[in-house]
Every structure is written in C-alpha cells, then in structure tokens.
Scaffold this motif. Sequence first.
Motif, PDB file in Angstrom:
ATOM      1  N   GLU A   7      47.205 -11.881 -28.190  1.00 29.05           N
ATOM      2  CA  GLU A   7      46.845 -10.455 -28.167  1.00 29.05           C
ATOM      3  C   GLU A   7      46.613  -9.921 -29.577  1.00 29.05           C
ATOM      4  O   GLU A   7      45.889  -8.942 -29.757  1.00 29.05           O
ATOM      5  CB  GLU A   7      47.958  -9.647 -27.490  1.00 29.05           C
ATOM      6  CG  GLU A   7      48.033  -9.877 -25.996  1.00 29.05           C
ATOM      7  CD  GLU A   7      49.299  -9.311 -25.368  1.00 29.05           C
ATOM      8  OE1 GLU A   7      50.216  -8.879 -26.097  1.00 29.05           O
ATOM      9  OE2 GLU A   7      49.377  -9.321 -24.118  1.00 29.05           O
ATOM     10  N   THR A   8      47.202 -10.591 -30.563  1.00 26.45           N
ATOM     11  CA  THR A   8      47.044 -10.183 -31.954  1.00 26.45           C
ATOM     12  C   THR A   8      45.758 -10.707 -32.572  1.00 26.45           C
ATOM     13  O   THR A   8      45.105 -10.011 -33.343  1.00 26.45           O
ATOM     14  CB  THR A   8      48.254 -10.678 -32.791  1.00 26.45           C
ATOM     15  OG1 THR A   8      49.453 -10.152 -32.224  1.00 26.45           O
ATOM     16  CG2 THR A   8      48.152 -10.243 -34.241  1.00 26.45           C
ATOM     17  N   ILE A   9      45.362 -11.936 -32.205  1.00 26.94           N
ATOM     18  CA  ILE A   9      44.208 -12.547 -32.883  1.00 26.94           C
ATOM     19  C   ILE A   9      42.867 -12.290 -32.208  1.00 26.94           C
ATOM     20  O   ILE A   9      41.829 -12.529 -32.810  1.00 26.94           O
ATOM     21  CB  ILE A   9      44.398 -14.060 -33.104  1.00 26.94           C
ATOM     22  CG1 ILE A   9      44.434 -14.822 -31.786  1.00 26.94           C
ATOM     23  CG2 ILE A   9      45.614 -14.341 -33.956  1.00 26.94           C
ATOM     24  CD1 ILE A   9      44.303 -16.320 -31.935  1.00 26.94           C
ATOM     25  N   THR A  10      42.883 -11.843 -30.950  1.00 29.32           N
ATOM     26  CA  THR A  10      41.619 -11.531 -30.284  1.00 29.32           C
ATOM     27  C   THR A  10      41.769 -10.230 -29.502  1.00 29.32           C
ATOM     28  O   THR A  10      42.835  -9.956 -28.960  1.00 29.32           O
ATOM     29  CB  THR A  10      41.153 -12.651 -29.329  1.00 29.32           C
ATOM     30  OG1 THR A  10      39.894 -12.263 -28.751  1.00 29.32           O
ATOM     31  CG2 THR A  10      42.144 -12.930 -28.234  1.00 29.32           C
ATOM     32  N   ASP A  11      40.707  -9.471 -29.441  1.00 27.15           N
ATOM     33  CA  ASP A  11      40.737  -8.236 -28.652  1.00 27.15           C
ATOM     34  C   ASP A  11      40.309  -8.508 -27.203  1.00 27.15           C
ATOM     35  O   ASP A  11      40.192  -7.588 -26.415  1.00 27.15           O
ATOM     36  CB  ASP A  11      39.852  -7.160 -29.287  1.00 27.15           C
ATOM     37  CG  ASP A  11      38.402  -7.584 -29.455  1.00 27.15           C
ATOM     38  OD1 ASP A  11      38.031  -8.709 -29.033  1.00 27.15           O
ATOM     39  OD2 ASP A  11      37.633  -6.788 -30.019  1.00 27.15           O
ATOM     40  N   ARG A  12      40.107  -9.786 -26.858  1.00 31.82           N
ATOM     41  CA  ARG A  12      39.649 -10.134 -25.517  1.00 31.82           C
ATOM     42  C   ARG A  12      40.578 -11.137 -24.817  1.00 31.82           C
ATOM     43  O   ARG A  12      40.139 -11.956 -24.023  1.00 31.82           O
ATOM     44  CB  ARG A  12      38.230 -10.679 -25.589  1.00 31.82           C
ATOM     45  CG  ARG A  12      37.256  -9.571 -26.037  1.00 31.82           C
ATOM     46  CD  ARG A  12      35.863 -10.052 -26.229  1.00 31.82           C
ATOM     47  NE  ARG A  12      35.247 -10.413 -24.972  1.00 31.82           N
ATOM     48  CZ  ARG A  12      34.084 -11.051 -24.891  1.00 31.82           C
ATOM     49  NH1 ARG A  12      33.442 -11.383 -25.979  1.00 31.82           N
ATOM     50  NH2 ARG A  12      33.575 -11.356 -23.728  1.00 31.82           N
ATOM     51  N   PHE A  13      41.876 -11.054 -25.115  1.00 27.64           N
ATOM     52  CA  PHE A  13      42.830 -11.927 -24.426  1.00 27.64           C
ATOM     53  C   PHE A  13      42.895 -11.509 -22.964  1.00 27.64           C
ATOM     54  O   PHE A  13      43.136 -10.348 -22.648  1.00 27.64           O
ATOM     55  CB  PHE A  13      44.214 -11.853 -25.070  1.00 27.64           C
ATOM     56  CG  PHE A  13      45.248 -12.644 -24.334  1.00 27.64           C
ATOM     57  CD1 PHE A  13      45.104 -14.006 -24.143  1.00 27.64           C
ATOM     58  CD2 PHE A  13      46.363 -12.021 -23.803  1.00 27.64           C
ATOM     59  CE1 PHE A  13      46.049 -14.732 -23.447  1.00 27.64           C
ATOM     60  CE2 PHE A  13      47.320 -12.749 -23.111  1.00 27.64           C
ATOM     61  CZ  PHE A  13      47.165 -14.107 -22.935  1.00 27.64           C
ATOM     62  N   ALA A  14      42.666 -12.460 -22.078  1.00 29.26           N
ATOM     63  CA  ALA A  14      42.663 -12.199 -20.636  1.00 29.26           C
ATOM     64  C   ALA A  14      44.035 -12.566 -20.064  1.00 29.26           C
ATOM     65  O   ALA A  14      44.185 -13.577 -19.371  1.00 29.26           O
ATOM     66  CB  ALA A  14      41.549 -12.995 -19.966  1.00 29.26           C
ATOM     67  N   GLY A  15      45.023 -11.752 -20.356  1.00 25.99           N
ATOM     68  CA  GLY A  15      46.391 -12.043 -19.949  1.00 25.99           C
ATOM     69  C   GLY A  15      46.612 -12.091 -18.452  1.00 25.99           C
ATOM     70  O   GLY A  15      47.522 -12.760 -17.974  1.00 25.99           O
TER      71      GLY A  15
END
Length: 180
Positions: free
Chosen positions: A125-133
């Motif tokens: 969540e810190t390194i990409t704004d597109r983490f699909a959690g």
Amino acid sequence: MKILAISGSARRNSTNTAMLQAVRAVAPSEIEVSIFDGVGRLPVFSPDLEGEHLPEVVWDFIDAIAKSDGVIIASPEYVRSIPGGLKNAIDWLVSRDEIVHKPIALLHASHRGDDMLAGLRKILETITDRFAGDIFLQLPLMKLEPAEVFRTVETAENRSKVQAYLQAFSAHWMADTKTA
C-alpha cells in the motif's frame, strides 16, 4: 493482460514458485503470466548501487516489472514476517517509478501466514497507489511437493478459483486503465 508473478521464496523446490507455475498453466488465454523466481539472486540493496551502478540482475527484474501490466506476489512467512529476499527485492523498487502505479495483488499458498500478509499489505500500500487488497486467493498447498501442487491447482474447483482470481485482477487493471 501481462502479469509478472513474483515468488517471495528463494528455495529451489518452493511451494510458492510451484503454485505460480501451476497458476500460469491454468490461466485464461487472455492472461499471460510470467514468473520471477530470482529473489535469492538479487544482491543486497544499497543506494550506492543505484543509477549507473545498477547490477544487471536487478535491471532485468525492474525491466520485467516495467513490461508487465500488473504484479502478483506469492510468499511464504518466515518468523511471522516477510522473507528477507522478498523485502530486498521490494527495496530495489522503492526509489523507482516502475512500481508506483502498478496494480499488485497477493496469492498465498498456505492456510496460515497472517502476520506476513499484514506486513506485506502495508508495504505494498506504501509503494503503489494501485494495491488490490481485496483481490486475494489463498490455497492450502503448504508442505506439498511441486507435482502435488500442480495436481491440486489443476482440480476443477481450484482451477475455477484461480481463473476467477486472475479475471478479477484483470478487471481491476482494466477499470484502472479506463480511469487513468
């Protein structure tokens, strides 16, 4: 969609790597899965090696990420945390742009590992704004040999789960691509 699947394990007969190979084998035809299983070959991250001193093996890893539409990470848990090799691979990406807007989802080969998954989610969540959690698949494959992993993933039930997971990730990528 072109997916780079990263195995967080450096082990030769890794369950995670075998799972990713099985996922590639059952992927829908419109989804191409390539596998990076070289976290153990990456040198220890150092800012002194960035830029013109970037090792070729690191450049190849970064190039594979850049050429993908999205990334899937599968990793074991070591001492309730992320394995050092995977953390090191992520460290090589932190100051670069290739990962910032890249969709990433998790795939897990065990019924346990919640502490590692929580830590990895926080990092991603810190390194990409597109983490699909919310796109996540967990398969009970721990302690299976690679051939057993393939047989387990290829069952009708698990094949269906894997294909639905990949299609959900592809739909996430498509939705983000249309709004970008």
